[in-house]
Enzyme design. Structure first.
Site, PDB file in Angstrom:
ATOM      1  N   ASP A   1       0.748   4.180  -1.345  1.00 37.15           N
ATOM      2  CA  ASP A   1      -0.414   4.921  -0.847  1.00 37.15           C
ATOM      3  C   ASP A   1       0.019   6.187  -0.121  1.00 37.15           C
ATOM      4  OD1 ASP A   1      -2.447   3.079  -1.699  1.00 37.15           O
ATOM      5  OD2 ASP A   1      -1.752   1.727  -0.131  1.00 37.15           O
TER       6      ASP A   1
ATOM      7  N   ASP B   1       7.126   4.787  -1.372  1.00 39.92           N
ATOM      8  CA  ASP B   1       5.890   4.205  -0.890  1.00 39.92           C
ATOM      9  C   ASP B   1       4.823   4.416  -1.959  1.00 39.92           C
ATOM     10  OD1 ASP B   1       4.169   2.984   0.948  1.00 39.92           O
ATOM     11  OD2 ASP B   1       3.536   4.900   1.771  1.00 39.92           O
TER      12      ASP B   1
END
Length: 261
Positions: free
Chosen positions: A15, A13
Site C-alpha cells: 500500500d 511494501d
C-alpha cells in the site's frame, strides 16, 4: 559504497508503493513484470494479517497487478515462521482471521483455547469481548503474548478504525504484558522475507512509503532503502527523522526500464 546497481533482490511494501485505494500506482505493473522477466528475486511485504497471500494476489489482480501468491509475504507469514522456530508443533490461541490462522496451521501449529503456548493477536474486523477476555486470562496464566503488527488504526470508507495495535494495548493494560510484535518495523519481518527468497541483505533493496516502518526497519536489517512519495511520507516530513533513506523517488515508475538490478 553500495548503490542501486549492486542490488540483486528487492523487498517492497504494498500500500502506497504498488497500490493506492485498490488502484495500481504508475509503474507498479511494469516493475513487477520487469522483475519476473529478469528472474529478479522479490517479495511484496504487508503488515496486513487478515488475508492469505492467495487472497492478496487476487485483490492485487483486481487492482491491475499480477503478483504470484508466492511473492507475497505478510506479517502473519512472518509471525508463523518466527513461532515455528521458537516452538515447533506448538499451540496457539488466535485472535485474527484467515491470514493468521492459515499461516499458523501451515507452520504446524494447533489452535486451542486450553493452555496454549502462545496467544497471537492479528488483525480482524470482528473483535469480540469474549475472545479478548480469553486472551487476557491465558496470558495471565503464562501464555506468551505475540502480535502480528503494531498498527493502532486502519483506514475505512467512513474514517479510521481500531486495528491490531489498539487491541494489543487493551490486553497489555489488563495483563501488564507487552506483546512481541513480529511485523514492521521489526527487522525480524525483513529477515524472514530474506530467508524466504534466499537473499542476502548486502544485495537487497527495500522500497517503502513510510519512514517510521519501511525505511527504519530496512535500514536496521542492513538493506538499501528507497522511499517513494506515493504514500504516507512527504519530502517535508522526512526532516523529522534522525535517519535518511538511501534514495528518495517520486514513485516506483523511476525503477522501470532497466534501472533495477
Amino acid at each position: 559504497m553500495r548503490t542501486r546497481d549492486d542490488i540483486e533482490c528487492w523487498l517492497t511494501d504494498m500500500d502506497g508503493v504498488l497500490v493506492h485505494e485498490n488502484h495500481a500506482l504508475p509503474g507498479a505493473s511494469e516493475l513487477i513484470q520487469q522483475w519476473l522477466a529478469n528472474g529478479t528475486e522479490f517479495l511484496v511485504l504487508t503488515n496486513n494479517s487478515i488475508y492469505t497471500p492467495r487472497d492478496l494476489a487476487a485483490r492485487l489482480r483486481a487492482s491491475g497487478l499480477d503478483v504470484p501468491e508466492e511473492r507475497i509475504w505478510t506479517s502473519a507469514n512472518a509471525t508463523a515462521e518466527f513461532l515455528r522456530q521458537q516452538k515447533p508443533d506448538g499451540t496457539a490461541f488466535v485472535i485474527g482471521e484467515a491470514g493468521t490462522i492459515t499461516a499458523l496451521h501451515e507452520a504446524g501449529f494447533t489452535m486451542t483455547d486450553h493452555d496454549p503456548d502462545f496467544v497471537v493477536v492479528g488483525e480482524t474486523r470482528t473483535y469480540s469481548f469474549e475472545a479478548i477476555t480469553q486472551a487476557i486470562r491465558l496470558i495471565a496464566a503464562g501464555a506468551r503474548f505475540i502480535s502480528t503488527n503494531p498498527d493502532a488504526t486502519g483506514p475505512s470508507r467512513d474514517g479510521i478504525m481500531p486495528a491490531t495495535g489498539a487491541i494489543n494495548a487493551l490486553i497489555t493494560k489488563a495483563t501488564g504484558r507487552e506483546p512481541y510484535i513480529v511485523g514492521k518495523p521489526n527487522p525480524m519481518m525483513f529477515r524472514s522475507a530474506l530467508n524466504q527468497i534466499g537473499a542476502h541483505s548486502e544485495v537487497t533493496g527495500m522500497i517503502g512509503d513510510r519512514m517510521d516502518t519501511d525505511i527504519v526497519a530496512g535500514m536496521e536489517a542492513g538493506l538499501h532503502t528507497v522511499l517513494v512519495m506515493t504514500g504516507i511520507s512527504s519530502r517535508s516530513s522526512i526532516v523529522q527523522y534522525p535517519f535518511r533513506p538511501n534514495e528518495i523517488l517520486e514513485g516506483v515508475h523511476e525503477l522501470v526500464n532497466g534501472d533495477v538490478g
